[in-house]
Design a protein around this motif. Structure first.
Motif, mmCIF file in Angstrom:
data_model
loop_
_atom_site.group_PDB
_atom_site.id
_atom_site.type_symbol
_atom_site.label_atom_id
_atom_site.label_comp_id
_atom_site.label_asym_id
_atom_site.label_seq_id
_atom_site.Cartn_x
_atom_site.Cartn_y
_atom_site.Cartn_z
ATOM 1 N N THR A 146 24.378 14.446 -29.010
ATOM 2 C CA THR A 146 23.434 13.482 -28.494
ATOM 3 C C THR A 146 22.381 14.484 -27.529
ATOM 4 O O THR A 146 21.062 14.290 -27.547
ATOM 5 C CB THR A 146 23.976 12.302 -27.614
ATOM 6 N N LYS A 147 22.734 15.368 -26.613
ATOM 7 C CA LYS A 147 22.199 15.893 -25.840
ATOM 8 C C LYS A 147 21.171 17.020 -26.496
ATOM 9 O O LYS A 147 19.985 17.231 -26.430
ATOM 10 C CB LYS A 147 22.945 16.967 -24.997
ATOM 11 N N GLU A 190 24.368 5.879 -26.680
ATOM 12 C CA GLU A 190 23.664 7.104 -26.575
ATOM 13 C C GLU A 190 23.334 7.794 -27.798
ATOM 14 O O GLU A 190 22.336 8.343 -27.832
ATOM 15 C CB GLU A 190 24.220 7.978 -25.601
ATOM 16 N N PHE A 191 24.364 8.011 -28.599
ATOM 17 C CA PHE A 191 24.399 8.741 -29.904
ATOM 18 C C PHE A 191 23.210 8.045 -30.764
ATOM 19 O O PHE A 191 22.353 8.744 -31.443
ATOM 20 C CB PHE A 191 25.360 8.742 -30.473
ATOM 21 N N ALA A 192 23.407 6.783 -30.855
ATOM 22 C CA ALA A 192 22.489 6.064 -31.767
ATOM 23 C C ALA A 192 20.941 5.933 -31.203
ATOM 24 O O ALA A 192 19.967 6.169 -31.886
ATOM 25 C CB ALA A 192 22.818 4.659 -31.804
ATOM 26 N N ALA A 193 20.659 5.955 -29.769
ATOM 27 C CA ALA A 193 19.352 6.095 -29.192
ATOM 28 C C ALA A 193 18.715 7.365 -29.661
ATOM 29 O O ALA A 193 17.549 7.574 -29.971
ATOM 30 C CB ALA A 193 19.475 5.439 -27.810
ATOM 31 N N PHE A 224 14.953 10.675 -33.406
ATOM 32 C CA PHE A 224 15.076 12.197 -33.797
ATOM 33 C C PHE A 224 14.174 12.775 -35.065
ATOM 34 O O PHE A 224 14.160 13.596 -35.587
ATOM 35 C CB PHE A 224 16.460 12.593 -34.174
ATOM 36 N N THR A 225 13.414 11.586 -35.782
ATOM 37 C CA THR A 225 12.787 11.710 -37.064
ATOM 38 C C THR A 225 11.894 12.723 -36.794
ATOM 39 O O THR A 225 11.587 13.599 -37.779
ATOM 40 C CB THR A 225 11.918 10.318 -37.270
ATOM 41 N N LEU A 271 20.081 4.797 -38.272
ATOM 42 C CA LEU A 271 19.683 5.629 -39.904
ATOM 43 C C LEU A 271 19.038 5.182 -40.775
ATOM 44 O O LEU A 271 18.581 5.836 -41.814
ATOM 45 C CB LEU A 271 21.305 5.968 -40.411
ATOM 46 N N ILE A 272 18.463 3.554 -40.786
ATOM 47 C CA ILE A 272 17.806 3.074 -41.686
ATOM 48 C C ILE A 272 16.353 3.921 -41.629
ATOM 49 O O ILE A 272 15.866 3.886 -40.635
ATOM 50 C CB ILE A 272 17.575 1.594 -41.353
#
Length: 528
Positions: free
Chosen positions: A207-208, A251-254, A259-260, A293-294
């Motif tokens: 995540t970081k 946190e990972f999902a956010a 991240f695109t 991920l969508i």
């Protein structure tokens, strides 16, 4: 009075030499030369000038004839001169006609030549202008493309920088795992506590890095990825364990959601990859990650789940994976391993393979008996299938699809690698596949070993097609592209990328072995 004086008329007639009547009956003397001369003199005098005859008196015959002949000669000379002039004029007219005809021909030839010359000049000029326009168009298009690339690159950099600016104030909000807290240790078993701590740390590190705009995994050549490999294939943890990790998954999902720009900034020759390997999730965590991920433009996605055979949901569900795949037009490689793909998933998965131009597909150990055959049948029935690599290891494939598989291979499709290890194929299927390989020049690797019921008989069928050493002609006509891994210890190798080199090696091998026994000459009569 009439007797004494003659009338002027009679006197003129007498002077003219014509017959007269003098009061008596006198006949006209036609035999007299004078009378004939008078008649000729009168005729020529009429035509040649009566005034001269009257003034000079009647000429004698010789003079008259001489004069007449002279006049006639002059007349004839004049006529001949006129005729000569006319003839000359006719010749001149003929020459003029010839010149006119020649000029017309020259004009026509010149006109045609000039027209052709003008046409050639026009065509040349048109072609030159067309080439110039095409060249200018290409240069302009190249410059426009270059500008588009620069603008696109600048926009991507701008989006990436915006992401970094936003993340400057970000802090990881999930609470740390209290490994040393007695209450925590009392609530979870040691193995569970260690799993929670290890997973939380791995999720936090990934995540970081994403928040810093970095790819967590960048050591794989031109592949940049977001990997979570928890390698937890042996243990199925409780709901409480997965619930304890939910803040970290949030946190990972956010971080993944934003991240695109980092993915878009990768060079064209780089591949972006997302990998979930033995990740256990509860339903809330799975839905958060699915939404993140969508539409993410990963080109390679891999989902490997734990499969303990009890139907429990331990990672990303097949429904969630297919929704993600359907939203990703950039996807080229897909792995859905150790999942439970059902009949209701087949149509959606085949549609994604067809419409998204997926080139590599792995469905390792994902089908119950009967469903694997249906999946393979549906895949191979796709019109214009573009798959280049298919892995259906341990998918309960049976001889029911042997004929379809053979027919597919015989059509020389794009597929370069086919992995059917650990299924339920037999010697008959191996023979059908071997026969199909006679007309195939694209399949480079075929894997059939494992629990398949292929004996030495089936292996020999494949070896005979791939490397028939019974004669030079048979070796030359073998398949020189495909390498078949039939059984553990049976491997027919066409190792070089160029089939011609593999063919030469086979022929050399036969000649070399015959040379050792001095038997090459005995076989020369059998060479076509």
């Amino acid at each position: 009075m009439n007797d004494n004086k003659s009338s002027p008329t009679k006197k003129r007639k007498s002077n003219d030499g014509r017959a007269t009547t003098d009061g008596g009956a006198h006949d006209v003397d036609t035999d007299s030369n004078n009378g004939g001369g008078s008649f000729i003199s009168s005729w020529f005098g009429y035509f040649l000038g009566r005034g001269d005859a009257a003034s000079s008196g009647p000429p004698n015959n010789e003079q008259f004839i001489h004069q007449s002949l002279s006049q006639m000669n002059k007349l004839m000379v004049g006529i001949e001169e006129k005729l000569a002039a006319v003839s000359s004029l006719e010749r001149r007219c003929e020459r003029l006609e010839e010149k006119c005809s020649s000029l017309e021909n020259m004009l026509e030839t010149t006109s045609q030549s000039t027209k052709e010359h003008i046409d050639r000049k026009f065509d040349s000029l048109y072609l030159h202008l067309e080439q110039k326009c095409s060249s200018l168009g290409n240069r302009l298009e190249t410059k426009v493309d270059a500008v588009d690339v620069k603008v696109d690159r600048s926009l991507k950099f701008h989006e990436y920088n915006e992401m970094l600016v936003k993340n400057q104030s970000w802090e990881y909000s999930a609470p740390p795992i209290p490994e040393d807290d007695p209450a925590f240790r009392a609530y979870f078993e040691d193995e569970e506590a260690e799993y929670i701590a290890r997973t939380a740390e791995a999720v936090r590190d990934v995540t970081k890095k994403m928040r810093r705009g970095e790819f967590p995994n960048n050591r794989n050549g031109n592949i940049r990825g977001v990997y979570l490999d928890l390698d937890n294939a042996d243990n199925q943890f409780s709901v409480a364990v997965n619930n304890a990790l939910l803040p970290h998954w949030k946190e990972f999902a956010a971080a993944l959601e934003q991240f695109t720009p980092a993915i878009n900034l990768l060079p064209d020759n780089f591949e972006s990859r997302f990998l979930f390997y033995f990740v256990q999730l509860n339903l809330d965590a799975m839905m958060l990650i699915k939404e993140a991920l969508i539409g993410k433009p990963f080109q390679n996605m891999s989902f490997t789940n734990n499969d303990f055979g009890n139907g429990a949901l331990l990672g990303m569900s097949v429904e969630a994976i297919l929704d993600i795949v359907e939203s990703n037009k950039h996807l080229r490689k897909l792995e859905i391993d150790r999942n439970r793909i059902g009949r209701d998933h087949i149509e959606k998965l085949c549609s994604a393979v067809h419409t998204h131009t997926i080139l590599e597909l792995s469905l390792f150990n994902s089908f119950e008996p009967g469903i694997g055959d249906e999946m393979l049948t549906s895949l191979l029935s796709i019109d214009g299938l573009k798959l280049e690599k298919l892995d259906m290891t341990s998918c309960n494939i049976t001889s029911a699809v042997g004929m379809l598989l053979s027919d597919f291979i015989a059509t020389n499709p794009r597929m370069r690698e086919l992995n059917l290890r650990n299924n339920h194929l037999n010697d008959r299927d191996a023979a059908l596949i071997a026969n199909a390989l006679r007309s195939n020049s694209t399949l480079r690797n075929l894997y059939l070993y494992g629990i398949n019921s292929i004996t030495e008989v089936g292996a020999e069928c494949l070896r005979f097609v791939l490397c028939d050493e019974s004669s030079l002609n048979a070796a030359a006509d073998s398949n020189h592209i495909c390498s078949a891994h039939v059984r553990r210890n049976i491997f027919v190798d066409n190792s070089h990328d160029q089939g011609q080199i593999n063919r030469s090696r086979k022929i050399y091998s036969i000649l070399s072995s015959r040379n050792e026994t001095m038997s090459n000459v005995q076989h020369f009569g059998n060479i076509d």
